[in-house]
Write an enzyme that holds these catalytic residues in place. Structure first.
Site, PDB file in Angstrom:
ATOM      1  N   ASN A  53      50.936  41.929  35.601  1.00  2.00           N
ATOM      2  CA  ASN A  53      50.155  43.026  35.007  1.00  2.00           C
ATOM      3  C   ASN A  53      51.066  44.006  34.278  1.00  2.00           C
ATOM      4  O   ASN A  53      50.757  44.479  33.171  1.00  2.00           O
ATOM      5  CB  ASN A  53      49.390  43.785  36.099  1.00  2.00           C
ATOM      6  CG  ASN A  53      48.212  43.012  36.657  1.00  2.00           C
ATOM      7  OD1 ASN A  53      47.802  41.994  36.093  1.00  2.00           O
ATOM      8  ND2 ASN A  53      47.666  43.482  37.762  1.00  2.00           N
ATOM      9  N   ARG A 416      43.784  37.967  23.732  1.00  2.51           N
ATOM     10  CA  ARG A 416      45.159  38.378  24.019  1.00  2.51           C
ATOM     11  C   ARG A 416      45.867  37.419  24.978  1.00  2.51           C
ATOM     12  O   ARG A 416      45.383  37.144  26.065  1.00  2.51           O
ATOM     13  CB  ARG A 416      45.138  39.786  24.616  1.00  2.51           C
ATOM     14  CG  ARG A 416      46.495  40.372  24.917  1.00  2.51           C
ATOM     15  CD  ARG A 416      47.099  41.088  23.726  1.00  2.51           C
ATOM     16  NE  ARG A 416      46.359  42.278  23.386  1.00  2.51           N
ATOM     17  CZ  ARG A 416      46.699  43.093  22.379  1.00  2.51           C
ATOM     18  NH1 ARG A 416      47.731  42.793  21.600  1.00  2.51           N
ATOM     19  NH2 ARG A 416      45.980  44.170  22.125  1.00  2.51           N
ATOM     20  N   HIS A 446      33.655  39.044  22.060  1.00  5.40           N
ATOM     21  CA  HIS A 446      33.969  39.059  23.488  1.00  5.40           C
ATOM     22  C   HIS A 446      32.775  38.659  24.354  1.00  5.40           C
ATOM     23  O   HIS A 446      32.911  38.478  25.566  1.00  5.40           O
ATOM     24  CB  HIS A 446      34.463  40.465  23.875  1.00  5.40           C
ATOM     25  CG  HIS A 446      35.018  40.577  25.245  1.00  5.40           C
ATOM     26  ND1 HIS A 446      34.394  41.282  26.263  1.00  5.40           N
ATOM     27  CD2 HIS A 446      36.159  40.076  25.804  1.00  5.40           C
ATOM     28  CE1 HIS A 446      35.120  41.213  27.364  1.00  5.40           C
ATOM     29  NE2 HIS A 446      36.190  40.494  27.118  1.00  5.40           N
ATOM     30  N   TYR A 479      37.714  34.666  39.923  1.00  5.02           N
ATOM     31  CA  TYR A 479      37.066  35.843  39.338  1.00  5.02           C
ATOM     32  C   TYR A 479      35.608  35.866  39.790  1.00  5.02           C
ATOM     33  O   TYR A 479      34.942  34.833  39.806  1.00  5.02           O
ATOM     34  CB  TYR A 479      37.064  35.783  37.806  1.00  5.02           C
ATOM     35  CG  TYR A 479      38.376  36.023  37.114  1.00  5.02           C
ATOM     36  CD1 TYR A 479      39.598  35.829  37.750  1.00  5.02           C
ATOM     37  CD2 TYR A 479      38.401  36.417  35.779  1.00  5.02           C
ATOM     38  CE1 TYR A 479      40.798  36.037  37.095  1.00  5.02           C
ATOM     39  CE2 TYR A 479      39.600  36.618  35.107  1.00  5.02           C
ATOM     40  CZ  TYR A 479      40.796  36.425  35.773  1.00  5.02           C
ATOM     41  OH  TYR A 479      41.975  36.618  35.110  1.00  5.02           O
ATOM     42  N   ARG A 575      36.940  48.573  38.823  1.00  8.48           N
ATOM     43  CA  ARG A 575      38.132  47.886  39.322  1.00  8.48           C
ATOM     44  C   ARG A 575      39.422  48.486  38.790  1.00  8.48           C
ATOM     45  O   ARG A 575      40.375  48.687  39.520  1.00  8.48           O
ATOM     46  CB  ARG A 575      38.084  46.400  38.938  1.00  8.48           C
ATOM     47  CG  ARG A 575      39.220  45.588  39.568  1.00  8.48           C
ATOM     48  CD  ARG A 575      39.345  44.222  38.948  1.00  8.48           C
ATOM     49  NE  ARG A 575      40.106  44.259  37.705  1.00  8.48           N
ATOM     50  CZ  ARG A 575      39.763  43.630  36.599  1.00  8.48           C
ATOM     51  NH1 ARG A 575      38.657  42.928  36.548  1.00  8.48           N
ATOM     52  NH2 ARG A 575      40.506  43.710  35.508  1.00  8.48           N
TER      53      ARG A 575
END
Length: 697
Positions: A53, A416, A446, A479, A575
């Site tokens: 991250n 990305r 998206h 996820y 989140r």
């Protein structure tokens, strides 16, 4: 970030800075690595996620701030009241603090691993038997993949790869050396990415040993530099992170795929934004490297530990120790929807909701495979943002083309860090006859939607599935995301309008059911919030419940503040980034915010508005960020089926009641765990039980 500086920025702006909030999100990830109730090997993997991250943060966000600073602009309006230079300093200080904490956590984990007879050894701890194994492994696998550059006397310093790890080697030459002019010489060894970072050594009884590839190379330095005469040799790790912004050329003669492909390749030459080094490196070596690389004070310079690229801990070997990892769940079926027989027949009767990973993603693949074979299906249209490395979605679409279906894929080449994978899939699908659309100029696509057209009794009938997450079998295991399967012709017709917009985007469509960015989402959400304000003023039932990945759009936050001032109760599960400051009297006292970080990555976007007792709810691909509201194509899809509405309300409440892995997002974002005397609710575990129980009803 200190409490004092937090309060200063809040008092001044009534928002929490986006970048500093993101760093607090990553601190929550680090908390999972520290948490002793997290299985030991998974604690290491959370350290890897924390590091990965951070790499992406510097490539994207820090790079943007650095460009603002270098342009001579203060950036206060863009950055929420703080100058770019001041923000870079705060980021660097916060990251140094987090990095130090991560090293302490790693040391603690390694001590716990030793109690489990798992030893991570370095080059000084290698036994004679292990040395023989390492030497053979080095010759057979590592040596052929090594890139070693003698930099001591090079005029031009080589361009280091973005986020690659290097061993900076210092050699103090002996008196007998007659090769080099100087008595101190330097080299760089690139740690090869093609080889597993963790090398499992032969076990010794119950004891298991691992050596990190860096240390394996250190052990073999004499092999690499045997042609030189030196008295002393040492090697310390360094890493550079580069600006990841794509620079897309405007040459009209080139295809969009070619332009993106070239831009991705050029990314490796982006400006450096972060330099991380082993804090035990020799001072002269560090000065030599920084001078050669032109590292200056606008870059984030982070003293670190012995090892970098700790993102590799995400792939730490399991060693057959299932007891030290989260137990894998068996994804459940959807009640009433069998993977045997026709999904079309079932979905024609009613809507179904999939909530991965608690329920199996196989329904999505099965639906596409059935569509590929069904002679009544005439066309498939789908948006693709991120695909799995081996994608059954892509193979199903290619299969459909081979069976005479018209297949249209809107693929986002600028997803990305997945650009290269998407380019490869685009080229593969294009060669098989799939019609590709590369989006809308100036807008990322998206949204996650698929539309299937089928002939039934001489009439065209449409079916669709629409999701909060990517059509990706790999991430669907880790996820959490909602996917709605529907044959509601009103919704399907409007999904078709979105695909029409991709091809003829100078015509702005109108929608009665879907909420679509960039033209409608912001104002539609404003109107839904205004309705809650009016209902509350008039004594009708009101309330707002939102589940988001990020909340950073200041105008949207202002709207939520207005609702709070009007007395509307607001529950937010966010989140990641949260620039909204909850619990401030006269501004946000009616807003509560929590963040859940646990085994799975919380990914759905969910909007619930009480609407005077008749809740309106939407699943969405859009976060409340400026880019999602104004600069991307996003879809928020209404939920009309009453049973699914209840399921969504139940799942929201399960998450909201979490008192094990929920953190309270407060004024200073201190990441305090929510603890109370109620029955323990670990929402992700309870969620699985909820869907399991539904199968038995």
């Amino acid at each position: 970030m200190t409490a004092a500086s937090s309060k200063h920025s809040i008092a001044e702006n009534t928002y929490y800075n986006r970048e500093l909030s993101w760093l607090q999100f990553n601190a929550r990830v680090l908390q999972e690595a520290k948490d002793t109730t997290t299985p030991l090997i998974d604690r290491l993997r959370f350290l890897g996620i924390f590091s990965n991250n951070l790499d992406e943060f510097f490539k994207v966000r820090y790079a943007t701030i650095k460009r603002i600073a270098e342009a001579g602009k203060g950036g206060r309006s863009f950055l929420g009241g703080i100058s770019a230079t001041e923000l870079m300093e705060k980021i660097t200080n916060t990251v140094i603090e987090h990095q130090k904490a991560s090293l302490d956590i790693l040391k603690d984990i390694e001590q716990e691993l030793e109690k489990e007879n798992i030893y991570i050894i370095n080059e000084t701890e290698v036994s004679e038997a292990q040395s023989a194994f390492i030497s053979d492994y080095f010759i057979q696998k590592v040596s052929p993949a090594l890139v070693t550059i003698m930099i001591g006397e090079l005029e031009a310093f080589p361009s280091l790869k973005d986020s690659a790890a290097y061993l900076a080697v210092k050699m103090e030459m002996s008196k007998d050396d007659d090769i080099f002019k100087t008595k101190t010489n330097y080299a760089l060894i690139e740690i090869p990415k093609s080889i597993e970072r963790f090398v499992v050594l032969p076990a010794d009884g119950e004891k298991q040993y691992i050596i990190i590839l860096d240390d394996l190379i250190r052990h073999c330095l004499h092999n690499i530099f045997s042609i030189f005469k030196y008295d002393k040799i040492s090697a310390n790790m360094i890493k550079i992170t580069r600006d990841a912004e794509l620079d897309i050329e405007s040459d009209l003669s080139k295809s969009f795929i070619d332009k993106i492909s070239k831009s991705v390749k050029n990314r490796s030459a982006g400006d450096p934004v972060r330099f991380v080094y082993d804090k035990k490196i020799d001072k002269k070596t560090l000065e030599f490297l920084m001078k050669k690389m032109n590292i200056d004070n606008t870059d984030s310079i982070i003293p670190g530990g012995r090892y970098h690229n700790r993102r590799d801990y995400m792939s730490f070997p399991s060693l057959g120790r299932n007891d030290l990892q989260y137990k894998k769940i068996q994804p459940l079926p959807i009640k009433g929807l069998s993977l045997q027989g026709s999904l079309f027949d079932k979905i024609a009767e009613k809507d179904y909701l999939l909530y991965a990973p608690y329920q199996t993603f196989s329904y999505v693949v099965k639906f596409l495979r059935e569509a590929a074979l069904d002679p009544n299906v005439t066309s498939i249209k789908i948006t693709i943002y991120r695909l799995a490395e081996i994608s059954h979605i892509a193979s199903s679409l290619i299969n459909a083309v081979k069976n005479g279906k018209e297949v249209t894929v809107q693929i986002e080449l600028q997803a990305r860090f997945d650009e290269e994978a998407n380019i490869q899939y685009a080229e593969q699908m294009q060669s098989e006859g799939v019609k590709l659309i590369f989006g809308v100029s100036g807008l990322k696509v998206h949204c996650k939607a698929c539309l299937i057209e089928r002939n039934e009794k001489d009439k065209l009938k449409r079916y669709a599935f629409i999701s909060t997450g990517n059509f990706n079998e790999s991430t669907a295991r880790i996820y959490t995301d909602y996917t709605l399967f529907t044959s509601d012709q009103k919704i399907c017709k409007e999904i078709n309008k979105v695909f029409d917009f991709f091809e003829v985007n100078y015509k702005i469509k109108k929608y009665r059911h879907l909420i679509v960015s960039p033209h409608y989402t912001r104002n539609s959400i404003y109107q839904l919030i205004d309705t809650e304000i009016i209902n509350n003023i008039n004594g009708r039932a009101s309330g707002i419940k939102l589940k988001l990945n990020s909340l950073s759009d200041l105008k949207m936050i202002d709207k939520l503040y207005a609702a709070s001032r009007a007395g509307v109760k607001i529950k937010l599960i966010v989140r990641g980034i949260c620039c909204l400051v909850p619990g401030i009297k006269g501004m946000s006292e009616n807003i509560e915010v929590i963040s859940v970080i646990d085994k799975f990555l919380e990914h759905p976007r969910l909007f619930i508005f009480e609407n005077a007792g008749d809740p309106k709810m939407y699943i969405s691909s859009a976060d409340f960020m400026g880019r999602n509201l104004d600069n991307r194509v996003e879809i928020s899809c209404p939920i009309y089926d009453e049973d699914i509405k209840q399921t969504i309300l139940d799942t929201f409440d399960i998450s909201w009641n979490d008192n094990v892995k929920a953190r309270i997002i407060s004024e200073n974002q201190s990441n305090r765990y929510r603890k109370n005397k109620k029955e323990k609710v670990r929402s992700q575990f309870k969620m699985y039980d909820y869907f399991k129980d539904k199968l038995e009803e």
